[in-house]
Design an enzyme around this catalytic site. Structure first.
Site, PDB file in Angstrom:
ATOM      1  N   HIS A 174       1.000  -0.734   0.110  1.00  0.00           N
ATOM      2  CA  HIS A 174      -0.241   0.018  -0.261  1.00  0.00           C
ATOM      3  C   HIS A 174       1.444   1.383  -0.511  1.00  0.00           C
ATOM      4  O   HIS A 174       0.428   2.287  -0.105  1.00  0.00           O
ATOM      5  CB  HIS A 174      -0.906  -0.216   1.429  1.00  0.00           C
ATOM      6  CG  HIS A 174      -2.069  -1.019   1.266  1.00  0.00           C
ATOM      7  ND1 HIS A 174      -2.244  -1.183   0.263  1.00  0.00           N
ATOM      8  CD2 HIS A 174      -2.168  -1.991   2.233  1.00  0.00           C
ATOM      9  CE1 HIS A 174      -3.765  -2.258   0.361  1.00  0.00           C
ATOM     10  NE2 HIS A 174      -3.598  -3.040   1.836  1.00  0.00           N
ATOM     11  N   ASP A 179      -2.784 -10.943  -1.842  1.00  0.00           N
ATOM     12  CA  ASP A 179      -3.043  -9.949  -1.194  1.00  0.00           C
ATOM     13  C   ASP A 179      -4.414 -10.165  -1.640  1.00  0.00           C
ATOM     14  O   ASP A 179      -4.389  -9.438  -2.348  1.00  0.00           O
ATOM     15  CB  ASP A 179      -2.245  -8.831  -0.670  1.00  0.00           C
ATOM     16  CG  ASP A 179      -2.701  -8.614   0.352  1.00  0.00           C
ATOM     17  OD1 ASP A 179      -1.605  -7.981   2.020  1.00  0.00           O
ATOM     18  OD2 ASP A 179      -4.153  -7.755   0.614  1.00  0.00           O
ATOM     19  N   HIS A 198      -6.082  -7.215  -0.625  1.00  0.00           N
ATOM     20  CA  HIS A 198      -6.437  -5.942  -0.878  1.00  0.00           C
ATOM     21  C   HIS A 198      -5.053  -5.264  -2.151  1.00  0.00           C
ATOM     22  O   HIS A 198      -4.447  -5.709  -2.923  1.00  0.00           O
ATOM     23  CB  HIS A 198      -5.291  -5.046   0.360  1.00  0.00           C
ATOM     24  CG  HIS A 198      -6.407  -5.150   1.810  1.00  0.00           C
ATOM     25  ND1 HIS A 198      -6.225  -6.399   2.485  1.00  0.00           N
ATOM     26  CD2 HIS A 198      -7.595  -5.018   2.223  1.00  0.00           C
ATOM     27  CE1 HIS A 198      -6.335  -6.457   3.831  1.00  0.00           C
ATOM     28  NE2 HIS A 198      -7.707  -5.373   3.124  1.00  0.00           N
ATOM     29  N   ASP A 247      -3.972 -12.554   3.931  1.00  0.00           N
ATOM     30  CA  ASP A 247      -5.608 -12.643   3.832  1.00  0.00           C
ATOM     31  C   ASP A 247      -6.889 -12.522   3.397  1.00  0.00           C
ATOM     32  O   ASP A 247      -7.907 -12.444   3.182  1.00  0.00           O
ATOM     33  CB  ASP A 247      -5.313 -10.534   4.211  1.00  0.00           C
ATOM     34  CG  ASP A 247      -4.976 -10.175   3.452  1.00  0.00           C
ATOM     35  OD1 ASP A 247      -4.997 -10.013   2.423  1.00  0.00           O
ATOM     36  OD2 ASP A 247      -4.384  -8.968   3.646  1.00  0.00           O
TER      37      ASP A 247
HETATM   38  N1  Q9C Z   1     -12.007   1.625   8.091  1.00  0.00           N
HETATM   39  C1  Q9C Z   1      -2.408  -5.238   4.052  1.00  0.00           C
HETATM   40  O1  Q9C Z   1      -3.013  -6.060   4.252  1.00  0.00           O
HETATM   41  N2  Q9C Z   1      -7.555  -1.403   6.502  1.00  0.00           N
HETATM   42  N3  Q9C Z   1      -3.245  -4.408   4.723  1.00  0.00           N
HETATM   43  C2  Q9C Z   1      -8.780   0.643   6.759  1.00  0.00           C
HETATM   44  C3  Q9C Z   1     -10.265   1.666   7.464  1.00  0.00           C
HETATM   45  C4  Q9C Z   1      -6.836  -1.279   6.038  1.00  0.00           C
HETATM   46  C5  Q9C Z   1      -4.314  -3.923   4.926  1.00  0.00           C
HETATM   47  C6  Q9C Z   1      -9.690   0.441   7.295  1.00  0.00           C
HETATM   48  C7  Q9C Z   1      -6.365  -2.728   6.465  1.00  0.00           C
HETATM   49  C8  Q9C Z   1      -4.635  -2.356   5.868  1.00  0.00           C
HETATM   50  C9  Q9C Z   1      -1.016  -5.408   4.383  1.00  0.00           C
HETATM   51 ZN    ZN Z   2      -3.774  -7.362   2.958  1.00  0.00          ZN
END
Ligand code: Q9C
Ligand code: ZN
Length: 645
Positions: free
Chosen positions: A368, A404, A406, A495
């Site tokens: 990210h 991943d 995301h 994940d």
């Molecule tokens: N309401 C990785 O898996 N969630 N990052 C944010 C905001 C962030 C995940 C929720 C998730 C990040 C590397």
């Molecule tokens: Zn992730």
């Protein structure tokens, strides 16, 4: 969203330091300029630098007389959830909205009946017994009786703290009510211990040692000893898979404040290491590479210097936040440098043939992190740094497959207009409603890089092995083979694994093994797997171990031939292929094939509807006129003649 402390101007820090590009004198100067006035208070300026705490204030915490028991309002009282270590003997109680209650250590029998906390995360938590709570309570109630301040009427007594508690699943961090024994989310037992307490004790001790060492600025590399390296390189089998790891990446962890444990936690690495050890893979069949911190120049090749400085500056604060969920403590900058450096060295080792493939067991994750942003738990973009190292070692074309759950917005951004890096990501997207929101199929690259970003955006959660396998067969592999890369880098978050609290998908260890297997035919077998996300300790351990097994040359059972994608998975693939067949001739036949597939499975109903529409023709009044007769005859059971007469 970049953290930019106002009191220290980034330009003050020059980039002409030692041979690694780091300035020697910076740290002390930075910390002087960086004192935040109201240290224990969240900064409400949006998500930028939302909480900064200074060393000095840490020592000024209340010293635990009954007067120091702070109370929270009734609402937060019902949601008090967690006891955390304070570095001193004080136990701090947190409510869900982040308020703290501080009670001093009261002599008592530790661990008799703890307050319903996750059992092994931090054994100091356990030492706060309910008896101690009762005693604190008694002291407080005595105070309350003596206190006649009217304003205290809307504050509930302390007792509710002891009654209303939750526990956090050690495996997935889910909050559970005290009366349940198994985690609501992942089903683990409340006393789940992935790593036996004995081993944990060892780890805790070494964490403390590392912490002490890094405080004294006398960090020594706990890298493998020469004999270890020699031993494992004697057999050619061992030369195959390299593993990059360093305990100091476990020093990166969130500092108290929040009631809920952060899912991106040190235990993740510990869990994977424990699983690899149990399988005899590491130490054992894989060989370790010495950990190295990335240099300033390496990081500045993918990030702005302001970004690199911002991450470095966090080492001056007990706690910093880039976004509400992207934390840093004093060791995070070191951990981030190590993570990136390990990825770079593994890439180099693979490109130069010292290893066939490798696994970077690193954190914080990276995908990210964009050109100038830290977000989504990521500080530096480890995969991007590895791309640069691969290039320096001779790679002309680099393939990144990001599985991943995301979308790797940072990686996509860094290589958006770069034709020499093909970025393929499979992720939950939900029309932009799933974090981080980017990664629609229409995002294909810009300014000459069109076609070199391939996004496969799932429309919903629950995606499993079938859909991933299908996407690999019909999109990832054809495009990747046509691209013909020199090295494959996998942004391997786990994940999307079954049981993950964030991803809520269904991919199994066998699924990850198969994806690894399918990619191993690319880039002449040169493959670097980099850990990104993944938050269920059991899921990530078994998944990572299954991947390493394939890296070591084990051929997993291929997925059954007759598996079908889900309807929405097939639809996603059709959308992706419609767009990407403009750039990749290899997927055109797949696009046609999938269209037929769709027709065969879901096309019929459509045709029926169309046919019916064709039967009923004519003006509206005519249609309704005819239908009225039918309806009345069938449903109203009124004789047709009577009505008209
Ligand atoms: N309401 C990785 O898996 N969630 N990052 C944010 C905001 C962030 C995940 C929720 C998730 C990040 C590397
Ligand atoms: Zn992730």
């Amino acid at each position: 969203m970049t953290y930019a402390p106002e009191s220290v101007h980034p330009e003050k820090v020059e980039h002409s330091g030692d041979q690694n590009g780091w300035k020697d004198k910076d740290k002390s100067e930075m910390s002087n300029g960086n004192v935040i006035e109201d240290a224990c208070k969240p900064n409400l300026d949006g998500d930028k630098n939302s909480y900064v705490e200074n060393d000095d204030q840490e020592e000024n915490l209340p010293d635990g007389s009954p007067h120091d028991i702070c109370l929270t309002s009734e609402r937060s009282l019902s949601t008090v959830v967690r006891v955390q270590e304070n570095g001193s003997d004080n136990a701090i109680y947190h409510s869900e909205d982040g308020m703290e209650v501080n009670i001093s250590e009261i002599e008592g029998t530790p661990g008799v009946d703890n307050v319903g906390l996750a059992p092994f995360r931090n054994r100091r938590e356990q030492s706060c017994s309910s008896r101690r709570l009762e005693e604190a309570l008694a002291l407080y109630e005595q105070e309350l009786l003596e206190d006649d301040d009217e304003d205290d009427k809307d504050w509930l007594p302390f007792r509710r703290f002891a009654v209303q508690t939750k526990w956090f699943c050690t495996n997935c961090t889910m909050a559970n009510f005290d009366d349940s024994v198994y985690c609501d989310l992942c089903g683990e037992h409340r006393n789940f211990e992935l790593i036996p307490a004995k081993m944990l004790g060892k780890f805790e001790a070494s964490r403390e040692r590392l912490e002490a060492e890094s405080k004294n600025d006398a960090v020594t590399l706990p890298s493998p000893t020469p004999s270890m390296l020699e031993e494992s390189s004697t057999s050619s089998f061992h030369k195959r898979t390299a593993i990059g790891f360093d305990e100091r990446m476990m020093l990166h962890s969130e500092i108290k404040m929040k009631s809920h444990p952060h899912p991106e936690r040190p235990d993740r690495l510990q869990a994977i290491i424990a699983s690899l050890t149990a399988s005899g893979f590491f130490p054992g069949k894989c060989f370790p590479i010495p950990a190295r911190e990335a240099t300033y120049q390496e990081l500045a090749m993918v990030h702005t210097s302001e970004h690199v400085d911002a991450v470095e500056l966090t080492s001056c604060n007990i706690s910093s936040y880039f976004t509400p969920d992207t934390y840093a403590n004093r060791h995070s900058a070191l951990a981030a440098r190590l993570a990136a450096g390990i990825c770079a060295d593994l890439a180099t080792a693979i490109m130069t043939g010292q290893a066939q493939n490798g696994f970077a067991l690193v954190r914080p994750p990276g995908h990210h992190a964009g050109v100038k942003d830290s977000m989504g738990f990521c500080l530096h973009n480890n995969a991007a740094v590895a791309v640069m190292a691969s290039r320096a070692a001779g790679a002309k074309k680099v393939l990144i497959v990001d599985w991943d759950v995301h979308h790797g917005n940072g990686t996509q951004e860094i290589f958006d207009s770069d034709k020499s890096v093909l970025y393929i990501s499979l992720h939950r997207h939900e029309g932009g409603h799933f974090y981080p929101g980017s990664g629609a199929a229409s995002e294909v690259g810009t300014f000459g890089g069109e076609g070199y970003s391939v996004n496969i955006p799932w429309k919903c959660g629950g995606v499993g092995d079938n859909d991933y396998n299908f996407a690999f067969q019909h999109a990832v592999l054809p495009i990747a083979y046509q691209f013909a890369s020199d090295i494959t880098i996998i942004s391997a978050g786990f994940d999307a694994a079954k049981g993950d609290p964030l991803g809520c998908c269904e991919v199994t260890p066998a699924g990850f093994a198969n994806m690894t297997q399918m990619l191993s035919g690319l880039s002449n077998g040169k493959m670097l797997v980099i850990l990104e996300g993944g938050y269920n300790l059991q899921s990530i351990s078994s998944s990572a171990t299954a991947v390493v097994k394939v890296l070591l040359g084990d051929n997993p059972d291929p997925p059954p031939q007759d598996t079908q994608p889900s309807k929405s998975g097939l639809k996603t693939l059709l959308e992706v292929l419609e767009i990407q067949s403009k750039y990749w001739s290899s997927v055109r036949e797949h696009y046609l094939q999938l269209q037929l597939h769709w027709q065969a499975l879901y096309g019929r109903k459509k045709r029926k509807i169309i046919i019916r529409r064709h039967i009923v023709k004519g003006p509206v009044w005519w249609k309704w006129g005819r239908k009225r007769i039918v309806y009345e005859h069938w449903f109203a059971r009124v004789p047709l003649r009577k009505r008209s007469s």
